[in-house]
Design a protein around this motif. Structure first.
Motif, mmCIF file in Angstrom:
data_model
loop_
_atom_site.group_PDB
_atom_site.id
_atom_site.type_symbol
_atom_site.label_atom_id
_atom_site.label_comp_id
_atom_site.label_asym_id
_atom_site.label_seq_id
_atom_site.Cartn_x
_atom_site.Cartn_y
_atom_site.Cartn_z
ATOM 1 N N GLY A 20 -10.225 60.743 -28.299
ATOM 2 C CA GLY A 20 -10.277 61.556 -27.093
ATOM 3 C C GLY A 20 -9.899 60.806 -25.838
ATOM 4 O O GLY A 20 -10.169 61.262 -24.719
ATOM 5 N N ILE A 21 -9.257 59.626 -25.994
ATOM 6 C CA ILE A 21 -8.884 58.820 -24.827
ATOM 7 C C ILE A 21 -7.867 59.568 -23.979
ATOM 8 O O ILE A 21 -6.891 60.122 -24.492
ATOM 9 N N GLU A 22 -8.106 59.572 -22.675
ATOM 10 C CA GLU A 22 -7.186 60.217 -21.733
ATOM 11 C C GLU A 22 -6.511 59.218 -20.799
ATOM 12 O O GLU A 22 -5.423 59.498 -20.302
ATOM 13 N N SER A 23 -7.154 58.081 -20.534
ATOM 14 C CA SER A 23 -6.523 57.113 -19.635
ATOM 15 C C SER A 23 -7.217 55.761 -19.698
ATOM 16 O O SER A 23 -8.409 55.666 -20.000
ATOM 17 N N PHE A 24 -6.432 54.725 -19.409
ATOM 18 C CA PHE A 24 -6.958 53.402 -19.109
ATOM 19 C C PHE A 24 -7.432 53.475 -17.663
ATOM 20 O O PHE A 24 -6.662 53.764 -16.757
ATOM 21 N N SER A 25 -8.735 53.214 -17.428
ATOM 22 C CA SER A 25 -9.306 53.552 -16.129
ATOM 23 C C SER A 25 -9.726 52.367 -15.279
ATOM 24 O O SER A 25 -9.480 52.367 -14.074
ATOM 25 N N HIS A 26 -10.395 51.355 -15.849
ATOM 26 C CA HIS A 26 -10.809 50.236 -15.017
ATOM 27 C C HIS A 26 -11.096 49.006 -15.858
ATOM 28 O O HIS A 26 -11.137 49.069 -17.087
ATOM 29 N N VAL A 27 -11.301 47.889 -15.156
ATOM 30 C CA VAL A 27 -11.713 46.650 -15.801
ATOM 31 C C VAL A 27 -12.937 46.098 -15.090
ATOM 32 O O VAL A 27 -13.118 46.284 -13.885
ATOM 33 N N GLY A 28 -13.780 45.415 -15.865
ATOM 34 C CA GLY A 28 -14.801 44.555 -15.306
ATOM 35 C C GLY A 28 -14.251 43.141 -15.297
ATOM 36 O O GLY A 28 -13.680 42.678 -16.286
ATOM 37 N N LEU A 29 -14.380 42.459 -14.169
ATOM 38 C CA LEU A 29 -13.956 41.071 -14.048
ATOM 39 C C LEU A 29 -15.174 40.196 -13.787
ATOM 40 O O LEU A 29 -16.085 40.582 -13.047
ATOM 41 N N ARG A 30 -15.185 39.016 -14.369
ATOM 42 C CA ARG A 30 -16.227 38.054 -14.060
ATOM 43 C C ARG A 30 -15.910 37.384 -12.717
ATOM 44 O O ARG A 30 -14.753 37.146 -12.395
ATOM 45 N N THR A 31 -16.962 37.083 -11.976
ATOM 46 C CA THR A 31 -16.808 36.402 -10.701
ATOM 47 C C THR A 31 -17.803 35.256 -10.619
ATOM 48 O O THR A 31 -18.971 35.413 -10.995
ATOM 49 N N THR A 32 -17.340 34.111 -10.128
ATOM 50 C CA THR A 32 -18.234 32.980 -9.933
ATOM 51 C C THR A 32 -18.861 32.994 -8.549
ATOM 52 O O THR A 32 -19.733 32.174 -8.257
ATOM 53 N N ASP A 33 -18.435 33.914 -7.701
ATOM 54 C CA ASP A 33 -19.020 34.091 -6.367
ATOM 55 C C ASP A 33 -18.721 35.524 -5.930
ATOM 56 O O ASP A 33 -17.632 35.821 -5.446
ATOM 57 N N ALA A 34 -19.684 36.412 -6.128
ATOM 58 C CA ALA A 34 -19.428 37.839 -5.919
ATOM 59 C C ALA A 34 -19.070 38.153 -4.471
ATOM 60 O O ALA A 34 -18.155 38.952 -4.207
#
Length: 287
Positions: A134-148
């Motif tokens: 049922g996939i409709e789109s590639f929507s987002h990514v989570g990225l790691r951050t060493t200093d938010a």
């Protein structure tokens, strides 16, 4: 300011390309569109591709965002160079491999590899998955951050991202009307923390939940509902420690809401990630 128009693809190296390709087709539910040498390309929507896998060190990960014009790409390169961020212009063969007209590549302050691409290709053919997730789109990514705080400032001042909400110090960033295209999660290293695909309905998500359970795929978080975006979600394990997410019902922040919109603050804990009571089994979501 670098004006990001859309998220386009992720490039992920893997220790075992054959197992990863099989997972993408049979478990994740992406459509393989081609193989070029060591590179395997997969669709999830009308983009030419959303994911490219290749054999290599799994720490090699790239996320691409689209800019609108050649002048914008040139200006972005100049701006990053003025900030003393190493920038490399893509070669013609690399652009052809990515199915873009041109691109530059650089690292964000945490070391996440970013491509800015010009005129990425779309597909004129209907997306047809190997498994109907049922996939409709590639929507987002989570990225790691060493200093938010530092990385939030980069994405919101050097680039045009805006904070939709925060979970603890983790900002959820939008570049269009979708609640977030980038999520930054504190960590001790850089890297893609998860890859999200939107599915058409809760029914799609729950069917996949039972499908994954039957095949022994570890569920990392959910099913649940995010109090931030309102999306119903399911996170599960993929090859090389990558986490994938299906979600549906993400909040849209329309243009007429922008002027008065204020980010909300949620606690960094189970209640900040899920309003139903699900508890995450994901390193970056744990206190």
């Amino acid at each position: 300011m670098i004006n990001l128009h859309a998220i386009r693809y992720v490039r992920l190296a893997t220790k075992d390309i054959q197992s990863t390709v099989q997972y993408a087709q049979q478990i994740l539910g992406l459509q393989q569109v081609r193989r070029e040498g060591p590179f395997f390309y997969f669709r999830s929507d009308d983009r030419d591709h959303s994911v490219c896998y290749y054999e290599g060190d799994p720490a090699e990960q790239t996320v691409a965002f689209e800019v609108g014009a050649a002048a914008e790409l040139d200006a972005a390169a100049a701006q990053l160079e003025a900030m003393r961020a190493p920038v490399r212009r893509g070669r013609r063969d690399e652009s052809e491999m990515r199915r873009v007209e041109d691109f530059i590549t650089f690292s964000d302050p945490s070391g996440n590899q970013i491509d800015l691409v010009l005129r990425p290709h779309d597909s004129g053919r209907r997306y047809h998955a190997s498994r109907d997730a049922g996939i409709e789109s590639f929507s987002h990514v989570g990225l790691r951050t060493t200093d938010a705080a530092r990385d939030e400032a980069f994405w919101t001042t050097t680039c045009n991202a805006r904070v939709s909400d925060r979970i603890g110090d983790a900002p959820l960033l939008r570049i269009d009307e979708v609640h977030h295209r980038i999520a930054l999660f504190p960590s001790d290293r850089a890297g893609v923390q998860h890859v999200n695909f939107q599915v058409g309905s809760i029914d799609n998500l729950m069917r996949s939940y039972y499908f994954l359970l039957e095949r022994g795929v570890p569920i990392r978080f959910g099913p649940g509902r995010h109090p931030t975006s309102g999306a119903v979600f399911l996170y599960f394990a993929g090859p090389d420690g990558m986490v994938y997410e299906y979600s549906t019902g993400v909040r849209l922040i329309a243009a007429d809401e922008e002027a008065g919109y204020q980010p909300r603050q949620f606690p960094f804990g189970p209640t900040g990630f899920c309003m139903w009571g699900a508890r995450p089994g994901i390193e970056e979501f744990s206190v």
